[in-house]
Design an enzyme around this catalytic site. Structure first.
Site, PDB file in Angstrom:
ATOM      1  N   ALA A 112      40.919  39.407  37.391  1.00 23.02           N
ATOM      2  CA  ALA A 112      42.098  39.209  38.236  1.00 23.02           C
ATOM      3  C   ALA A 112      43.210  38.420  37.567  1.00 23.02           C
ATOM      4  O   ALA A 112      44.332  38.379  38.089  1.00 23.02           O
ATOM      5  CB  ALA A 112      41.690  38.521  39.533  1.00 23.02           C
ATOM      6  N   THR A 113      42.936  37.794  36.429  1.00 18.10           N
ATOM      7  CA  THR A 113      43.987  37.064  35.720  1.00 18.10           C
ATOM      8  C   THR A 113      44.412  37.780  34.436  1.00 18.10           C
ATOM      9  O   THR A 113      45.147  37.220  33.623  1.00 18.10           O
ATOM     10  CB  THR A 113      43.520  35.629  35.374  1.00 18.10           C
ATOM     11  OG1 THR A 113      42.354  35.703  34.536  1.00 18.10           O
ATOM     12  CG2 THR A 113      43.187  34.853  36.627  1.00 18.10           C
ATOM     13  N   ASP A 167      45.938  41.181  32.057  1.00 18.62           N
ATOM     14  CA  ASP A 167      47.223  41.870  31.960  1.00 18.62           C
ATOM     15  C   ASP A 167      47.337  43.017  32.957  1.00 18.62           C
ATOM     16  O   ASP A 167      48.396  43.250  33.534  1.00 18.62           O
ATOM     17  CB  ASP A 167      47.413  42.390  30.523  1.00 18.62           C
ATOM     18  CG  ASP A 167      48.834  42.823  30.257  1.00 18.62           C
ATOM     19  OD1 ASP A 167      49.750  41.989  30.420  1.00 18.62           O
ATOM     20  OD2 ASP A 167      49.041  44.001  29.914  1.00 18.62           O
ATOM     21  N   ALA A 184      45.932  43.261  35.911  1.00 18.35           N
ATOM     22  CA  ALA A 184      46.175  42.689  37.235  1.00 18.35           C
ATOM     23  C   ALA A 184      47.632  42.249  37.373  1.00 18.35           C
ATOM     24  O   ALA A 184      48.282  42.492  38.404  1.00 18.35           O
ATOM     25  CB  ALA A 184      45.237  41.513  37.478  1.00 18.35           C
ATOM     26  N   ARG A 185      48.165  41.590  36.348  1.00 22.30           N
ATOM     27  CA  ARG A 185      49.542  41.095  36.395  1.00 22.30           C
ATOM     28  C   ARG A 185      50.548  42.231  36.529  1.00 22.30           C
ATOM     29  O   ARG A 185      51.460  42.173  37.360  1.00 22.30           O
ATOM     30  CB  ARG A 185      49.868  40.307  35.116  1.00 22.30           C
ATOM     31  CG  ARG A 185      49.185  38.968  34.993  1.00 22.30           C
ATOM     32  CD  ARG A 185      49.543  38.289  33.664  1.00 22.30           C
ATOM     33  NE  ARG A 185      50.966  38.032  33.546  1.00 22.30           N
ATOM     34  CZ  ARG A 185      51.766  38.606  32.644  1.00 22.30           C
ATOM     35  NH1 ARG A 185      51.296  39.479  31.782  1.00 22.30           N
ATOM     36  NH2 ARG A 185      53.050  38.301  32.602  1.00 22.30           N
ATOM     37  N   ASP A 229      31.712  33.414  35.317  1.00 24.76           N
ATOM     38  CA  ASP A 229      31.266  33.887  34.016  1.00 24.76           C
ATOM     39  C   ASP A 229      30.193  34.928  34.294  1.00 24.76           C
ATOM     40  O   ASP A 229      29.098  34.601  34.752  1.00 24.76           O
ATOM     41  CB  ASP A 229      30.698  32.728  33.188  1.00 24.76           C
ATOM     42  CG  ASP A 229      30.258  33.170  31.791  1.00 24.76           C
ATOM     43  OD1 ASP A 229      30.114  34.391  31.565  1.00 24.76           O
ATOM     44  OD2 ASP A 229      30.038  32.298  30.932  1.00 24.76           O
ATOM     45  N   LYS A 281      49.427  59.467  39.175  1.00 23.50           N
ATOM     46  CA  LYS A 281      50.851  59.756  38.994  1.00 23.50           C
ATOM     47  C   LYS A 281      51.264  60.933  39.876  1.00 23.50           C
ATOM     48  O   LYS A 281      50.568  61.945  39.963  1.00 23.50           O
ATOM     49  CB  LYS A 281      51.159  60.052  37.527  1.00 23.50           C
ATOM     50  CG  LYS A 281      50.973  58.829  36.620  1.00 23.50           C
ATOM     51  CD  LYS A 281      51.284  59.169  35.175  1.00 23.50           C
ATOM     52  CE  LYS A 281      51.088  57.960  34.277  1.00 23.50           C
ATOM     53  NZ  LYS A 281      52.050  56.878  34.551  1.00 23.50           N
ATOM     54  N   HIS A 333      42.808  60.630  29.529  1.00 22.73           N
ATOM     55  CA  HIS A 333      44.046  61.131  30.116  1.00 22.73           C
ATOM     56  C   HIS A 333      44.329  62.592  29.763  1.00 22.73           C
ATOM     57  O   HIS A 333      44.605  63.417  30.636  1.00 22.73           O
ATOM     58  CB  HIS A 333      45.239  60.280  29.653  1.00 22.73           C
ATOM     59  CG  HIS A 333      45.082  58.824  29.929  1.00 22.73           C
ATOM     60  ND1 HIS A 333      44.457  58.331  31.051  1.00 22.73           N
ATOM     61  CD2 HIS A 333      45.481  57.730  29.225  1.00 22.73           C
ATOM     62  CE1 HIS A 333      44.481  57.015  31.038  1.00 22.73           C
ATOM     63  NE2 HIS A 333      45.079  56.623  29.932  1.00 22.73           N
TER      64      HIS A 333
END
EC number: 1.1.1.49
Length: 479
Positions: free
Chosen positions: A13-14, A16, A18-19, A87, A176, A234
């Site tokens: 959750a911390t 890239d 998630a951001r 952890d 998409k 992809h």
């Protein structure tokens, strides 16, 4: 079991992802009242922070990555967030995580974005702490292994706690809008499907081009390379959607049944049907950029570009080549599918000096979402010196075609489908394994033939051999 989750647990959750994607997507959904009004979102990662620290982290992420006009009710969304450090290698930590999650009224959805080495201990921890019950579903973010064997290890580990109907393997391309529109284009319009076969289509091109280099993904990318990073997931999903037979209905089972048939029909790639490359210093958009070896700080045999001539050996597509191309540090960022139709069998205008050009359908996926069909039309005039014909585009820019709907982050749909329990846009285990089987055979061929990536200048379209791969069949890459 159909249920809408009122708890969402975000691993990593911390990070890239998630951001940039997850927190902005969830906030946008919440602003439109598309999330359950009682939903609670619990973040977990190794970072040591409390609830307020996570909310501050989320606020900064939203201010940076979510447009201001989509942040309505941000305070309400932030109040839904809580956080528990974990952890994953320490089983005892999962008890506190379970207590933080609490007892869902309706159900729990888990989004698992973690290193492959942590899948097994994480699943074990979830199971031991009661976070893998019958009203829990789990979404798995890639990478799911580096080959078929490692993918099976991960999938086997997940399957010990979750049955297939509660596993949601994520390929964000499937979220998409234009990718989904590909199905509407094919199966909601009578004009295309009768022509969608080897009798009328000459070839298909699929390009996924990036202008960026490593961008902080040094360790992961050098172990993966373009084939594993882009083609295995992809690009093969795009190929399957282009080539699949019409499903009986638009639901998870029928759509994925048809995709896996295509993937199992892929012919083993012959020697000479692939080209690999690695970028060197050059310029992108007028700015000098370093080579891969300079960014990495050492020599490497990892490919940053790959082009493949693929074949689907079934009734519909036998004899139609599918040209796949992806790479980093290419001239422009684009993802597109090009369907090149055959020329008319006889031109009635040839005797009047006119030349026909085969029709072409271009489906743009990113950065612009559009569909363009080129048609032959007569050039205006009295034709005293012969008839003039010219290819003209019929173009639909998807955001302009529909007034009202906003351009969404792909993860918005995928997260909502995970929460509500719709597997249609997620990848099934047999799909993943069929993809890896084909990719593993290509890599084995490279090792057997001792193939090393050819260098190409940043800002170019890859090694010249990639151009030759298509041109020896009389095909020109669409650029």
């Amino acid at each position: 079991m159909k249920f809408t989750s009122d708890r969402l647990l975000l691993f990593g959750a911390t990070g890239d992802l998630a951001r940039r994607m997850l927190l902005p997507s969830l906030c946008a959904l919440d602003a439109e009242q598309l999330l359950d009004p009682c939903i609670e979102i619990i973040g977990t990662a190794r970072s040591d922070m409390d609830d307020q620290g996570f909310r501050d982290f989320a606020r900064q992420s939203l201010e940076q990555f979510l447009p201001a006009d989509r942040r309505g009710g941000m305070a309400t969304f932030l109040n839904r967030l809580s956080y528990q450090p974990l952890d994953a290698n320490k089983i005892e930590g999962f008890k506190a995580l379970a207590e933080k999650v609490g007892e869902p009224r309706q159900g729990l959805s888990i989004f698992l974005s973690t290193a492959p080495s942590l899948f097994e201990p994480t699943i074990h921890g979830l199971e031991q702490s009661g976070l893998a019950g019958s009203k829990v579903r789990i979404g798995l973010e890639k990478p799911l292994g580096i080959d078929l064997a490692s993918s099976c290890v991960i999938n086997d580990a997940v399957a010990t706690a979750f049955p297939e109907e509660r596993i949601y393997r994520i390929d964000h391309y499937l979220g998409k809008e234009t990718v989904q529109n590909l199905l509407a284009l094919r199966f909601a319009n009578l004009m295309f499907e009768p022509l969608w076969n080897a009798a009328h289509i000459d070839h298909v091109q699929i390009t996924v081009a990036e202008t960026v280099g490593l961008e902080g993904r040094v360790a992961f990318y050098d172990d993966a390379g373009a084939l594993r990073d882009m083609v295995q997931n992809h690009m093969l999903q795009l190929l399957a959607l282009v080539a699949m037979e019409p499903p009986v209905s638009y639901d998870a089972t029928n759509v994925r049944d048809e995709k896996v048939k295509v993937l199992r029909s892929l012919r083993k790639v012959d020697a000479g049907e692939t080209v690999t490359g690695q970028y060197r210093a050059g310029a992108i958009g007028g700015q000098a950029v370093p080579g891969y070896d300079e960014e990495l700080g050492k020599d490497s045999s990892t490919e940053t570009f790959v082009a493949i001539k693929a074949h689907i050996d079934n009734w519909r597509w036998r004899g139609v080549p599918f040209y796949l191309r992806t790479g980093k540090r290419l001239p422009r960022r684009t993802t597109e599918i090009v369907v090149q139709f055959r020329d008319v069998p006889h031109s009635i205008f040839q005797g009047r000096g006119a030349r026909t050009v085969p029709n072409r359908l271009v489906i743009g996926i990113q950065p612009e979402e559009n569909i363009t069909l080129s048609l032959m039309a007569k050039v205006p005039g009295l034709d005293r010196d012969g008839i003039g014909l010219r290819s003209v585009p019929l173009a639909i820019t998807m955001p302009d075609a529909f007034a009202g709907p906003q351009r969404r982050i792909a993860y918005e749909r995928l997260l909502l489908d995970l929460i509500e329990g719709d597997q249609t846009l997620f990848v099934r285990r047999d799909e993943v394994e069929a993809q890896w089987e084909w990719i593993d055979a290509i890599r084995a061929g490279w090792e057997e033939q001792d193939i090393e990536p050819r260098t190409y200048t940043s800002g170019s379209w890859g090694p010249s051999a990639a151009i030759a791969l298509a041109e020896r069949d009389g095909v020109t890459w669409h650029e």
